[in-house]
Design an enzyme around this catalytic site. Structure first.
Site, PDB file in Angstrom:
ATOM      1  N   SER A 194       0.848  -1.186   0.000  1.00 11.04           N
ATOM      2  CA  SER A 194       0.000   0.000   0.000  1.00 11.04           C
ATOM      3  C   SER A 194       0.891   1.247   0.000  1.00 11.04           C
ATOM      4  O   SER A 194       1.717   1.400  -0.890  1.00 11.04           O
ATOM      5  CB  SER A 194      -0.951  -0.046   1.196  1.00 11.04           C
ATOM      6  N   ASP A 261     -17.420 -16.149 -13.326  1.00 12.27           N
ATOM      7  CA  ASP A 261     -16.465 -17.072 -12.708  1.00 12.27           C
ATOM      8  C   ASP A 261     -15.835 -18.033 -13.717  1.00 12.27           C
ATOM      9  O   ASP A 261     -14.618 -18.260 -13.723  1.00 12.27           O
ATOM     10  CB  ASP A 261     -17.209 -17.851 -11.604  1.00 12.27           C
ATOM     11  N   ASP A 268     -14.477 -21.322  -9.419  1.00  9.00           N
ATOM     12  CA  ASP A 268     -13.889 -21.394  -8.079  1.00  9.00           C
ATOM     13  C   ASP A 268     -14.202 -20.156  -7.240  1.00  9.00           C
ATOM     14  O   ASP A 268     -13.562 -19.902  -6.217  1.00  9.00           O
ATOM     15  CB  ASP A 268     -12.364 -21.561  -8.196  1.00  9.00           C
ATOM     16  N   ASP A 410      -8.553  -5.873  -5.208  1.00  9.01           N
ATOM     17  CA  ASP A 410      -8.177  -4.813  -4.261  1.00  9.01           C
ATOM     18  C   ASP A 410      -9.316  -3.795  -4.175  1.00  9.01           C
ATOM     19  O   ASP A 410      -9.698  -3.189  -5.179  1.00  9.01           O
ATOM     20  CB  ASP A 410      -6.881  -4.144  -4.728  1.00  9.01           C
ATOM     21  N   HIS A 449      -6.964  -5.958  -0.727  1.00  4.83           N
ATOM     22  CA  HIS A 449      -5.819  -5.107  -0.385  1.00  4.83           C
ATOM     23  C   HIS A 449      -4.895  -5.763   0.645  1.00  4.83           C
ATOM     24  O   HIS A 449      -3.716  -5.433   0.735  1.00  4.83           O
ATOM     25  CB  HIS A 449      -6.348  -3.770   0.147  1.00  4.83           C
TER      26      HIS A 449
HETATM   27 CA   LIG Z   1     -12.861 -18.610 -11.895  1.00  8.02          CA
END
Ligand SMILES: [Ca+2]
Length: 523
Positions: A194, A261, A268, A410, A449
């Site tokens: 960061s 996905d 997953d 993030d 993050h």
């Molecule tokens: Ca995937």
């Protein structure tokens, strides 16, 4: 450049050689526990007492204290650095192991507006590093240091925080290590995430002689652009008079993950490339979310948050939050009726740096005023704290190595900004191949993050940077691990240097890294 000698009673007098004295121009999770690196010197015992370090003389440096830390038995030194004629005071914290020094110096980064802390030294010192951290000129995590007693921008303070503090800490830390052990650290590393990641990149850009290796996690580079952009979700909700409850934001994120996905070949719960996902939140309109119903207005808010800041003409200002990312960090709301709760670093950037008015009421902000202030941020602070200079030639030419890594989910710093920066480095530094000789970017799908989330988190980073610097072995892949609540590893995945991605071979467990191979996107 200045040559000077460090001496302290009880220590042999040591010529430090040439050090750059920085008087001329003017957040996280760190790496998880790894085995300590092998010592570089056969007899790393101190050549003087810890207490005698208080007598060390360095230009514009006051050693405030030197003594043994009762908690871990290391030698702890605190020092103050100033930049005459300014009356500033950058506090520097150095930790020196009494036994088992591994021959290296390690600088540690901070988070948010905090430059760093003495507490961060404990882990590195336990691993045998001489280690340093600094408050970069102000205590605590508020951005109020930007203003002086008269309410005007305090540029010395801003420069200390933006780039001087870490460099001063590094100079002091290396000199104290050399005095204490009678020999200079053979290698130096900077580790941070960061703000710490930004600090590492600032060192590579401005003080490339400071570190041989830099580990830069989810770096807060492009600070002048992404920090004001972090207020955008609140601006959108304010503009729409629709402060959305967390449950609706979570429903939008979950729906995007469910829809996209499988695009990466493995279902997953993780989007390996969120930019491939074009899920439209309108698909959720009419859906029940708890007692509530997802509306057209909700869909428009989510669309604009994903899109990212735009000016009133629709022009791109900065990247939005990726699909699959938690929107409730920057889009937090609370209370009855709900009101927006801006992310403190973004809000304080507006209050202290842009409006320079501690009484400023952010709820008066319109999208047009937001765009104006965003551009002010770029113009006024870019050269000081932007940390986005792609010219790393001085760092490369003296043998520096850099590992950048960033979670693709993030929720505070869009990974797209780091990808954009790395591409600019590639263009500046001899293309993809030339850049890979000294700087590699690893993108980590499905983690936030803090490198937590549905995706596996990266491991072995300290080892990777040490091996690259000291043995010349560049990291061809990292292993990421997902653990269950008991700490057991339940999934491993390889991470390959950008732009390569891990592709499932089509057979075997998708929880085993061995069943994934390196591919270019679209291959
Ligand atoms: Ca995937």
């Amino acid at each position: 450049m200045k040559t000077f000698t460090v001496s302290a009673p009880g220590c042999r007098q040591i010529r430090t050689g040439v050090l750059i004295v920085a008087l001329s121009t003017s957040i996280l999770r760190t790496v998880a526990a790894e085995p300590p690196p092998k010592p570089l010197f056969p007899d790393p015992a101190p050549v003087c007492s810890c207490e005698s370090l208080v007598k060390v003389s360095l230009p514009n440096v006051t050693i405030d204290s030197a003594g043994i830390d009762p908690a871990d038995g290391s030698c702890r030194v605190t020092a103050s650095v100033t930049h005459p004629p300014a009356g500033d005071r950058v506090r520097v914290f150095i930790g020196l192991p009494l036994r088992g020094w591994n021959g290296r110096f390690r600088g540690n980064g901070g988070g948010g507006f905090s430059g760093g802390s003495a507490n961060s030294l404990r882990g590195p010192v336990a691993q045998g590093f001489a280690a340093g951290a600094t408050d970069t000129g102000h205590e605590g995590g508020s951005g109020s240091f930007a203003l002086d007693a008269n309410g005007r921008l305090n540029w010395q303070s801003i420069q200390d925080n933006a780039y001087l503090g870490i460099h001063e800490m590094t100079v002091v830390g290396k000199a104290l290590a050399q005095t204490f052990y009678g020999k200079a650290p053979r290698y130096s590393y900077f580790v941070g995430g960061s703000t710490g990641g930004r600090q590492g990149m600032m060192e590579a850009q401005r003080f490339p002689e400071d570190y041989d290796g830099i580990l830069s996690a989810c770096p807060a580079i492009n600070w002048h652009r992404f920090v004001p952009a972090d207020l955008w979700p609140q601006v959108v909700m304010l503009d729409a008079r629709n402060p959305m409850p967390k449950a609706k934001l979570e429903a939008a994120t979950a729906a995007a993950v469910a829809a996209c996905d499988a695009l990466d070949g493995v279902r997953d719960g993780v989007l390996d490339d969120p930019n491939q996902c074009t899920y439209d939140p309108k698909a959720l309109v009419g859906t029940k979310v708890g007692e509530d119903t997802f509306t057209e207005a909700d869909a428009e808010v989510v669309r604009r948050i994903w899109e990212g800041p735009r000016d009133p003409d629709g022009k791109f200002l900065w990247h939005g939050l990726a699909r699959g990312t938690d929107l409730s960090a920057l889009g937090a709301t609370g209370g009855t009726p709900p009101v927006g709760k801006p992310f403190s670093v973004a809000l304080e950037w507006f209050v202290y740096f842009l409006k320079q008015d501690p009484q400023w009421d952010w709820t008066t902000l319109t999208p047009a005023e937001f765009a104006r202030l965003w551009r002010q941020s770029v113009e006024e602070f870019g050269s000081v704290i932007g940390t986005d200079d792609p010219d790393l030639s001085r760092f490369r030419d003296r043998g520096g190595k850099l590992i950048l890594y960033h979670g693709l989910a993030d929720q505070l710093i869009p990974a797209d900004g780091t990808i954009d920066y790395y591409r600019r480095v590639q263009r500046q530094m001899g293309g993809a191949e030339g850049t890979a000789q000294f700087a590699r970017l690893f993108l980590v799908p499905g983690v936030d993050h803090g490198f937590r989330g549905a995706g596996p988190g990266p491991t072995g980073l300290t080892e990777a940077i040490l091996r690259w610097v000291e043995d010349g072995q560049a990291p061809e892949r990292l292993i990421a691990e997902l653990k269950d609540s008991s700490g057991k590893v339940i999934r491993t995945r390889p991470l390959f240097p950008y732009p390569r991605v891990a592709k499932y071979r089509g057979t075997g467990s998708t929880d085993d890294a061995a069943n994934f191979e390196s591919r270019l996107p679209g291959e």
